[in-house]
Design a protein around this motif. Structure first.
Motif, PDB file in Angstrom:
ATOM      1  N   GLY A 189       5.828   6.897   1.258  1.00  0.00           N
ATOM      2  CA  GLY A 189       5.382   5.998   2.312  1.00  0.00           C
ATOM      3  C   GLY A 189       6.473   5.122   2.909  1.00  0.00           C
ATOM      4  O   GLY A 189       6.192   3.990   3.329  1.00  0.00           O
TER       5      GLY A 189
ATOM      6  N   ASP B 231      -1.047  -1.003   4.124  1.00  0.00           N
ATOM      7  CA  ASP B 231      -1.099   0.197   3.267  1.00  0.00           C
ATOM      8  C   ASP B 231      -2.020  -0.045   2.085  1.00  0.00           C
ATOM      9  O   ASP B 231      -2.790   0.829   1.687  1.00  0.00           O
ATOM     10  CB  ASP B 231       0.302   0.542   2.747  1.00  0.00           C
ATOM     11  CG  ASP B 231       1.249   0.908   3.865  1.00  0.00           C
ATOM     12  OD1 ASP B 231       0.789   1.538   4.834  1.00  0.00           O
ATOM     13  OD2 ASP B 231       2.434   0.567   3.769  1.00  0.00           O
ATOM     14  N   GLN B 232      -1.908  -1.246   1.512  1.00  0.00           N
ATOM     15  CA  GLN B 232      -2.734  -1.575   0.353  1.00  0.00           C
ATOM     16  C   GLN B 232      -4.210  -1.550   0.746  1.00  0.00           C
ATOM     17  O   GLN B 232      -5.049  -1.025   0.007  1.00  0.00           O
ATOM     18  CB  GLN B 232      -2.333  -2.955  -0.187  1.00  0.00           C
ATOM     19  CG  GLN B 232      -2.840  -3.259  -1.576  1.00  0.00           C
ATOM     20  CD  GLN B 232      -2.434  -2.210  -2.628  1.00  0.00           C
ATOM     21  OE1 GLN B 232      -1.258  -1.950  -2.812  1.00  0.00           O
ATOM     22  NE2 GLN B 232      -3.424  -1.601  -3.288  1.00  0.00           N
TER      23      GLN B 232
ATOM     24  N   SER C 161       5.350   2.158  -5.168  1.00  0.00           N
ATOM     25  CA  SER C 161       4.706   1.403  -4.090  1.00  0.00           C
ATOM     26  C   SER C 161       5.678   0.468  -3.379  1.00  0.00           C
ATOM     27  O   SER C 161       5.268  -0.380  -2.593  1.00  0.00           O
ATOM     28  CB  SER C 161       3.525   0.610  -4.643  1.00  0.00           C
ATOM     29  OG  SER C 161       3.986  -0.231  -5.680  1.00  0.00           O
TER      30      SER C 161
ATOM     31  N   LYS D 292       3.932   7.853   8.010  1.00  0.00           N
ATOM     32  CA  LYS D 292       4.532   7.856   6.674  1.00  0.00           C
ATOM     33  C   LYS D 292       3.649   8.493   5.616  1.00  0.00           C
ATOM     34  O   LYS D 292       4.155   9.056   4.640  1.00  0.00           O
ATOM     35  CB  LYS D 292       4.924   6.443   6.258  1.00  0.00           C
ATOM     36  CG  LYS D 292       3.797   5.449   6.203  1.00  0.00           C
ATOM     37  CD  LYS D 292       4.382   4.064   5.930  1.00  0.00           C
ATOM     38  CE  LYS D 292       3.319   3.002   6.022  1.00  0.00           C
ATOM     39  NZ  LYS D 292       3.853   1.664   5.804  1.00  0.00           N
ATOM     40  N   TRP D 293       2.300   8.440   5.826  1.00  0.00           N
ATOM     41  CA  TRP D 293       1.402   9.026   4.815  1.00  0.00           C
ATOM     42  C   TRP D 293       1.271  10.529   5.011  1.00  0.00           C
ATOM     43  O   TRP D 293       1.196  11.280   4.039  1.00  0.00           O
ATOM     44  CB  TRP D 293       0.040   8.320   4.839  1.00  0.00           C
ATOM     45  CG  TRP D 293       0.224   6.897   4.404  1.00  0.00           C
ATOM     46  CD1 TRP D 293       0.065   5.780   5.155  1.00  0.00           C
ATOM     47  CD2 TRP D 293       0.705   6.449   3.121  1.00  0.00           C
ATOM     48  NE1 TRP D 293       0.399   4.660   4.431  1.00  0.00           N
ATOM     49  CE2 TRP D 293       0.792   5.041   3.179  1.00  0.00           C
ATOM     50  CE3 TRP D 293       1.061   7.097   1.945  1.00  0.00           C
ATOM     51  CZ2 TRP D 293       1.229   4.280   2.091  1.00  0.00           C
ATOM     52  CZ3 TRP D 293       1.494   6.331   0.861  1.00  0.00           C
ATOM     53  CH2 TRP D 293       1.562   4.945   0.948  1.00  0.00           C
TER      54      TRP D 293
ATOM     55  N   MET E 167       5.157  -0.098   0.280  1.00  0.00           N
ATOM     56  CA  MET E 167       3.806  -0.395   0.782  1.00  0.00           C
ATOM     57  C   MET E 167       3.666  -1.839   1.244  1.00  0.00           C
ATOM     58  O   MET E 167       4.089  -2.762   0.545  1.00  0.00           O
ATOM     59  CB  MET E 167       2.770  -0.108  -0.316  1.00  0.00           C
ATOM     60  CG  MET E 167       2.507   1.382  -0.465  1.00  0.00           C
ATOM     61  SD  MET E 167       1.390   1.748  -1.829  1.00  0.00           S
ATOM     62  CE  MET E 167      -0.132   1.083  -1.235  1.00  0.00           C
TER      63      MET E 167
END
Ligand SMILES: NC(=O)c1ccc[n+]([C@@H]2O[C@H](COP(=O)([O-])OP(=O)(O)OC[C@H]3O[C@@H](n4cnc5c(N)ncnc54)[C@H](OP(=O)(O)O)[C@@H]3O)[C@@H](O)[C@H]2O)c1
Length: 318
Positions: free
Chosen positions: A115, A231-232, A224, A182-183, A227
């Motif tokens: 990500g 994103d979270q 992470s 990004k995902w 992130m």
């Protein structure tokens, strides 16, 4: 003795490895400086394997290796420098590794980035595809002589359930046409990890080298690091949708990797995807488990292999 038939979500590395003697085995774990890589290297060493872990930052790598030597009493643990986002680094690493060792029994392609913002590797590839797939593709292919010498040997590719998010888009690998997401980029790279295991297994299984792809679970690690709050929130919404969902501690997160690397019951299988210390079913709808069929297609895997050879500028005749 562990009850192997009941392995699952909460099974740990040491339960998987109970009763398994790795004193004759040589293992290599990429990305051994954080998260799952540290525990994977530690558990293999604790059960007798000689282990090399790779590091971008050698101070960090040496510290982790020393910690594992101390906690396990196994002195055959060392660190070597590798940056998968640089083909020159991958070539320098594999040359150095093969100069030291002509045999390899367990290769865990564990390192990964998730990500991140739109970034490129040293050679101009989209960072997640370049690091997670192409770097490991080149590294593993260059290590095949040692894997063949070490046969029976196994290669484990850390994939992710995130592969559900995207197949490999061969028309726009680097997102220059569709715009970077990004995902989707992470998902594409993790699908590529599975396809690589499928193609490698098909090439080498008759000669005793088997390859597996793994979803480790969801574990709080440094993965992470890229992130943000949005994103979270996305992740939380997805978790809500999936329902009945639990984080794993690191010792359970690394368990499926060492299961794929050592389980006697996998001896005659390969080119498969594992989760929770078992073989996952093909699943094209559920977001909570299973492997998408597009990730196991041999023709797609072969196509990715050819494209990857072109991109890294090296072909392999094994
Ligand atoms: N954690 C999860 O919930 C989860 C879920 C699904 C899949 N996975 C997969 O599991 C694997 C391990 O993840 P993790 O959670 O342990 O992540 P992590 O804590 O971020 O560790 C990643 C490791 O990869 C290394 N690495 C990153 N970029 C690299 C590069 N360019 N060259 C060489 N090494 C590099 C890192 O090295 P540095 O120390 O130098 O940064 C670190 O050692 C990844 O492939 C990930 O995609 C994890």
């Amino acid at each position: 003795m562990s009850d192997r038939a009941n392995f699952g979500h909460d099974t740990t590395t040491d339960q998987v490895l109970e009763g398994i003697d790795l004193t004759e085995a040589r293992a290599l774990v990429s990305g051994g400086t954080a998260g799952l890589g540290v525990e994977t290297a530690r558990s293999l060493a604790a059960h007798g394997a000689a282990v090399t872990l790779t590091a971008r930052d050698m101070d960090r790598g040496e510290t982790v290796a020393a910690g594992i030597r101390e906690s396990t009493g196994n002195q055959a643990v060392d660190a070597m420098e590798l940056d998968l986002a640089s083909l020159a680094s991958v070539r320098a690493f594999t040359d150095a590794y093969l100069a030291r060792h002509d045999t390899l029994n367990i290769l865990i392609n564990n390192a990964g980035v998730m990500g991140c913002p739109e970034l490129k590797t040293e050679d101009g590839f989209e960072l997640q595809f370049g690091t997670n797939h192409l770097g490991h593709f080149l590294m593993t292919s260059r290590l095949v002589p040692a894997l063949l010498k070490g046969a029976p040997s196994r290669v484990v590719a850390l994939s992710s359930r995130a592969h559900h998010m995207a197949p490999v888009n061969f028309d726009d690998l680097d997102f220059s046409a569709r715009g970077y997401n990004k995902w989707v980029a992470y998902g594409q790279s993790k699908t590529a990890n599975i396809l690589f295991a499928v193609a490698l297994d098909a090439r080498l299984k008759e000669r005793g080298v088997r390859a597996y792809a793994v979803h480790p679970g969801v574990i709080e690690t440094e993965l992470s690091r890229h992130m943000d709050e949005a994103d979270q929130a996305l992740l939380n919404a997805r978790a809500e949708q999936i329902g009945n969902w639990r984080l794993k501690p690191v010792a359970a997160g690394a368990a499926t990797s060492v299961y794929a690397a050592t389980a006697p019951e996998l001896e005659n299988q390969g080119g498969i995807y594992l989760e929770d210390c078992g073989v996952a079913p093909i699943e094209n709808e559920s977001t909570s488990h299973g492997v998408r069929d597009y990730a196991l297609e041999l023709s797609t895997a072969e196509h990715l292999w050819q494209v990857s050879e072109d991109l890294v500028g090296e072909s392999f005749s094994f």
